[in-house]
Design a protein around this motif. Structure first.
Motif, PDB file in Angstrom:
ATOM      1  N   VAL B 179     -10.383  38.510 -16.011  1.00  0.00           N
ATOM      2  CA  VAL B 179     -11.676  37.881 -15.747  1.00  0.00           C
ATOM      3  C   VAL B 179     -11.587  37.074 -14.452  1.00  0.00           C
ATOM      4  N   ALA B 180     -12.615  37.202 -13.607  1.00  0.00           N
ATOM      5  CA  ALA B 180     -12.632  36.461 -12.337  1.00  0.00           C
ATOM      6  C   ALA B 180     -12.984  34.998 -12.616  1.00  0.00           C
ATOM      7  N   ARG B 181     -12.125  34.099 -12.149  1.00  0.00           N
ATOM      8  CA  ARG B 181     -12.431  32.674 -12.216  1.00  0.00           C
ATOM      9  C   ARG B 181     -12.141  32.083 -10.844  1.00  0.00           C
ATOM     10  N   GLY B 182     -12.380  30.788 -10.726  1.00  0.00           N
ATOM     11  CA  GLY B 182     -12.089  30.173  -9.431  1.00  0.00           C
ATOM     12  C   GLY B 182     -13.140  29.164  -9.066  1.00  0.00           C
ATOM     13  N   GLY B 183     -13.152  28.796  -7.813  1.00  0.00           N
ATOM     14  CA  GLY B 183     -14.135  27.816  -7.366  1.00  0.00           C
ATOM     15  C   GLY B 183     -14.033  27.586  -5.871  1.00  0.00           C
ATOM     16  N   TYR B 184     -14.919  26.729  -5.382  1.00  0.00           N
ATOM     17  CA  TYR B 184     -14.941  26.413  -3.957  1.00  0.00           C
ATOM     18  C   TYR B 184     -15.377  24.969  -3.815  1.00  0.00           C
ATOM     19  N   LEU B 185     -14.640  24.203  -3.058  1.00  0.00           N
ATOM     20  CA  LEU B 185     -15.036  22.816  -2.800  1.00  0.00           C
ATOM     21  C   LEU B 185     -14.985  22.543  -1.304  1.00  0.00           C
ATOM     22  N   LYS B 186     -15.938  21.761  -0.855  1.00  0.00           N
ATOM     23  CA  LYS B 186     -16.016  21.434   0.570  1.00  0.00           C
ATOM     24  C   LYS B 186     -16.349  19.959   0.706  1.00  0.00           C
ATOM     25  N   LEU B 187     -15.663  19.298   1.597  1.00  0.00           N
ATOM     26  CA  LEU B 187     -16.003  17.911   1.918  1.00  0.00           C
ATOM     27  C   LEU B 187     -16.688  17.910   3.273  1.00  0.00           C
ATOM     28  N   GLU B 188     -17.927  17.420   3.294  1.00  0.00           N
ATOM     29  CA  GLU B 188     -18.629  17.302   4.572  1.00  0.00           C
ATOM     30  C   GLU B 188     -19.320  15.958   4.607  1.00  0.00           C
ATOM     31  N   ARG B 189     -19.445  15.410   5.800  1.00  0.00           N
ATOM     32  CA  ARG B 189     -20.019  14.072   5.914  1.00  0.00           C
ATOM     33  C   ARG B 189     -21.504  14.094   5.600  1.00  0.00           C
ATOM     34  N   ARG B 190     -22.160  15.181   5.952  1.00  0.00           N
ATOM     35  CA  ARG B 190     -23.557  15.384   5.588  1.00  0.00           C
ATOM     36  C   ARG B 190     -23.778  16.889   5.551  1.00  0.00           C
ATOM     37  N   VAL B 191     -24.860  17.299   4.908  1.00  0.00           N
ATOM     38  CA  VAL B 191     -25.168  18.723   4.815  1.00  0.00           C
ATOM     39  C   VAL B 191     -25.265  19.321   6.216  1.00  0.00           C
ATOM     40  N   GLY B 192     -24.611  20.460   6.382  1.00  0.00           N
ATOM     41  CA  GLY B 192     -24.713  21.160   7.660  1.00  0.00           C
ATOM     42  C   GLY B 192     -23.693  20.734   8.698  1.00  0.00           C
ATOM     43  N   ASP B 193     -22.980  19.662   8.428  1.00  0.00           N
ATOM     44  CA  ASP B 193     -21.926  19.261   9.356  1.00  0.00           C
ATOM     45  C   ASP B 193     -20.749  20.218   9.186  1.00  0.00           C
ATOM     46  N   PHE B 194     -19.885  20.250  10.174  1.00  0.00           N
ATOM     47  CA  PHE B 194     -18.654  21.003   9.994  1.00  0.00           C
ATOM     48  C   PHE B 194     -17.840  20.344   8.889  1.00  0.00           C
ATOM     49  N   ALA B 195     -17.135  21.171   8.134  1.00  0.00           N
ATOM     50  CA  ALA B 195     -16.395  20.656   6.987  1.00  0.00           C
ATOM     51  C   ALA B 195     -15.209  19.809   7.452  1.00  0.00           C
ATOM     52  N   HIS B 261     -12.339  12.683  14.359  1.00  0.00           N
ATOM     53  CA  HIS B 261     -13.277  11.699  13.830  1.00  0.00           C
ATOM     54  C   HIS B 261     -13.646  11.936  12.376  1.00  0.00           C
ATOM     55  N   ARG B 262     -13.269  13.091  11.826  1.00  0.00           N
ATOM     56  CA  ARG B 262     -13.566  13.327  10.416  1.00  0.00           C
ATOM     57  C   ARG B 262     -12.440  12.846   9.503  1.00  0.00           C
ATOM     58  N   GLY B 263     -11.349  12.438  10.098  1.00  0.00           N
ATOM     59  CA  GLY B 263     -10.252  11.929   9.276  1.00  0.00           C
ATOM     60  C   GLY B 263      -8.905  12.275   9.878  1.00  0.00           C
ATOM     61  N   SER B 264      -7.877  11.651   9.344  1.00  0.00           N
ATOM     62  CA  SER B 264      -6.528  11.920   9.842  1.00  0.00           C
ATOM     63  C   SER B 264      -6.018  13.216   9.240  1.00  0.00           C
ATOM     64  N   ALA B 265      -5.025  13.772   9.877  1.00  0.00           N
ATOM     65  CA  ALA B 265      -4.417  15.008   9.379  1.00  0.00           C
ATOM     66  C   ALA B 265      -3.887  14.792   7.965  1.00  0.00           C
ATOM     67  N   GLU B 266      -3.294  13.644   7.757  1.00  0.00           N
ATOM     68  CA  GLU B 266      -2.719  13.323   6.446  1.00  0.00           C
ATOM     69  C   GLU B 266      -3.810  13.288   5.363  1.00  0.00           C
ATOM     70  N   TYR B 267      -4.931  12.662   5.721  1.00  0.00           N
ATOM     71  CA  TYR B 267      -6.072  12.568   4.795  1.00  0.00           C
ATOM     72  C   TYR B 267      -6.596  13.956   4.442  1.00  0.00           C
ATOM     73  N   LYS B 268      -6.736  14.788   5.449  1.00  0.00           N
ATOM     74  CA  LYS B 268      -7.285  16.129   5.207  1.00  0.00           C
ATOM     75  C   LYS B 268      -6.345  16.953   4.325  1.00  0.00           C
ATOM     76  N   ARG B 269      -5.039  16.805   4.555  1.00  0.00           N
ATOM     77  CA  ARG B 269      -4.085  17.539   3.722  1.00  0.00           C
ATOM     78  C   ARG B 269      -4.179  17.052   2.267  1.00  0.00           C
ATOM     79  N   HIS B 270      -4.383  15.757   2.127  1.00  0.00           N
ATOM     80  CA  HIS B 270      -4.541  15.188   0.779  1.00  0.00           C
ATOM     81  C   HIS B 270      -5.787  15.741   0.096  1.00  0.00           C
ATOM     82  N   ILE B 271      -6.863  15.870   0.866  1.00  0.00           N
ATOM     83  CA  ILE B 271      -8.103  16.435   0.314  1.00  0.00           C
ATOM     84  C   ILE B 271      -7.861  17.867  -0.170  1.00  0.00           C
ATOM     85  N   VAL B 272      -7.150  18.642   0.636  1.00  0.00           N
ATOM     86  CA  VAL B 272      -6.859  20.031   0.251  1.00  0.00           C
ATOM     87  C   VAL B 272      -6.121  20.059  -1.081  1.00  0.00           C
TER      88      VAL B 272
END
Lengths: 175, 289
Positions: B179-195, B261-272
């Motif tokens: 069975v196909a399962r899964g998901g997708y999550l994105k952090l963006e500062r506002r709709v339409g901004d680059f992730a 400006h969207r965050g530090s490399a460390e922060y982004k890796r943590h988000i992932v």
């Protein structure tokens, strides 16, 4: 007439033919000769003099140029006029009838949903697309539906209220 | 803003469109939804001689599950078609989760899935989704059709492996064995901004055992990040706290974030890492068939 429209209207390079397009704009067939690179927003504004459609950011972000293309909202700065040939386009000018405002327009007035008014036509067209699919939207659904339209004045609160107002009125009119 | 001059054709068949591309010898571009191409034309990052508009070719707007369970998405399927599809919501959770997060609702009414994959923006949601799903792209050229696996399709930022006279006509997502399962999550500062960061997770599960898994990342590298090798932490295993933590760690290690400006490399890796965990936990908690 802006210099932009005149410039596009100068004789094109000989190997690029001008196209004749007929677009059903607010229920009326409008015909124009266009160069392929002319954007739909520019044809509406400078060609057809329907200046209610605004061009804000010109980069597909702000949604001020939103019109309904075959009933779906599109950013008219991000489509060529030649692509609209044979299609239906609704602009903000098509909302009101001669004697009556559209419930969305009335709602924007009642709820004070505009300050400078620049984003308003796009907001109303995006809201119209929402209400055509869902006449009983939640506040959250309205916020999502309008998330492609930027307003720098209002903080959106009254815009959301205006759409709720319009939805209520349109539901009442159905009954 | 307006683009430099171009010739415009709007063919009625794929074969005609391919002829125009072939005649263009690399100076012709396919226009589908145009939500990336038109801004690029206006900014004059792109200035083709010839635009080949495929919007008037009938029969390219299908979302189809074949009898074998594989999913086929035609070249003119708009993002909102996927967002609103009941079949997608029931059978393909990674795409169902990503669809409402692509750009904004007005762009989603026009932009296409296949076009977005071809555009290969490092921030693009669909290229990452397709990589996690081990998808492929069917392309058609003067010599007929060929199928390109996603890992060979996206070559780098804004670069794909299409020849100048080929059109991507369909995206294919292989059938799950379970069975196909899964998901997708994105952090963006506002709709339409680059992730700031996006994570695609695809799972193929039998009961609570993972048969196969796929991971890909957007926004955290100079290109779409293929993190499918992290599947090794899950294949044949159940989704437990330990296997989830291991997989999340492996995926995060493959990210190539840069501080901006969207965050530090460390922060982004943590988000992932956090997003991978959240998606896997959500799928482990579900009652599985």
């Amino acid at each position: 007439m802006s210099s932009l429209y005149e410039e596009i209207n100068t004789p094109p390079a000989s190997d690029i033919p001008v196209r004749r397009v007929t677009i059903n704009v607010n229920g009326e067939a409008r015909t124009a000769n266009v160069e392929p690179r002319l954007l739909l927003a520019h044809l509406l504004r400078q060609g057809f003099k329907l200046t209610g459609t605004h061009t804000g950011c010109d980069t597909t972000n702000c949604g001020a140029c939103t019109v309904l293309f075959d009933g779906r909202p599109i950013k008219s700065c991000t489509m060529f006029a030649v692509q609209a040939d044979g299609h239906d386009v609704q602009t903000v000018e098509g909302l009101a009838s001669a004697s009556e405002l559209h419930p969305l327009q009335e709602g924007f007035k009642q709820e004070h949903a505009l300050q400078c008014g620049f984003c308003t036509p796009g907001m109303m067209m995006a809201a119209k697309a929402l209400l055509e699919e869902n006449l009983n939207p939640t506040e959250d659904e309205i916020r999502w539906a309008l998330s492609g339209n930027l307003c720098r004045c209002t903080g959106y609160q009254n815009i959301v209220k205006a759409v709720l107002w319009a939805a209520e009125k349109m539901r009442a009119e159905l009954n | 803003m307006y683009p430099s001059r171009f010739k415009y054709e709007s063919p009625k068949t794929i074969v005609e469109a391919i002829k125009l591309l072939d005649a263009g010898k690399g100076d012709a571009k396919v226009l589908a939804g145009g939500q990336s191409l038109v801004p690029m034309l206006k900014l004059r990052f792109a200035f083709p001689d010839q635009i080949v508009d495929i919007n008037n070719i009938p029969g390219l707007d299908y979302i189809r599950f074949d009898a074998d369970g594989s999913l086929h998405i035609g070249a003119l399927v708009r993002h909102e078609h996927l967002e609103k599809s009941v079949e997608i919501s029931m059978r393909q959770p990674t795409i169902a989760a990503a669809a409402p997060l692509v750009a904004d609702p007005i762009v989603r009414a026009r932009g296409t899935f296949v076009g977005s994959v071809c555009h290969a923006d490092p921030q693009g949601d669909w290229a990452a989704t397709m990589i996690a799903l081990h998808g492929s792209i069917v392309v058609q050229g003067p010599k007929g059709k060929r199928t390109i696996a996603m890992k060979d399709f996206v070559l780098g930022p804004y670069a794909n492996s299409l020849n100048y006279n080929e059109i991507a006509i369909e995206a294919v997502i292989p059938a799950p064995k379970g069975v196909a399962r899964g998901g997708y999550l994105k952090l963006e500062r506002r709709v339409g901004d680059f992730a700031t960061a996006s994570v695609a997770v695809a799972l193929d599960m039998s009961g609570d055992t993972v048969l196969n898994a796929g991971f890909a990342l957007a926004g955290v590298g100079g290109k779409t990040i293929d993190a499918n090798e992290a599947a090794s932490a899950l294949i044949g295993q159940k989704l437990t706290e330990a296997t989830i933590a291991k997989a999340a760690q492996l995926v995060a290690a493959l990210a190539e974030p840069r501080t901006d400006h969207r965050g530090s490399a460390e922060y982004k890796r943590h988000i992932v890492e956090t997003f991978v965990k959240r998606i896997l936990v959500a799928n482990s908690a579900q009652k599985v068939a």
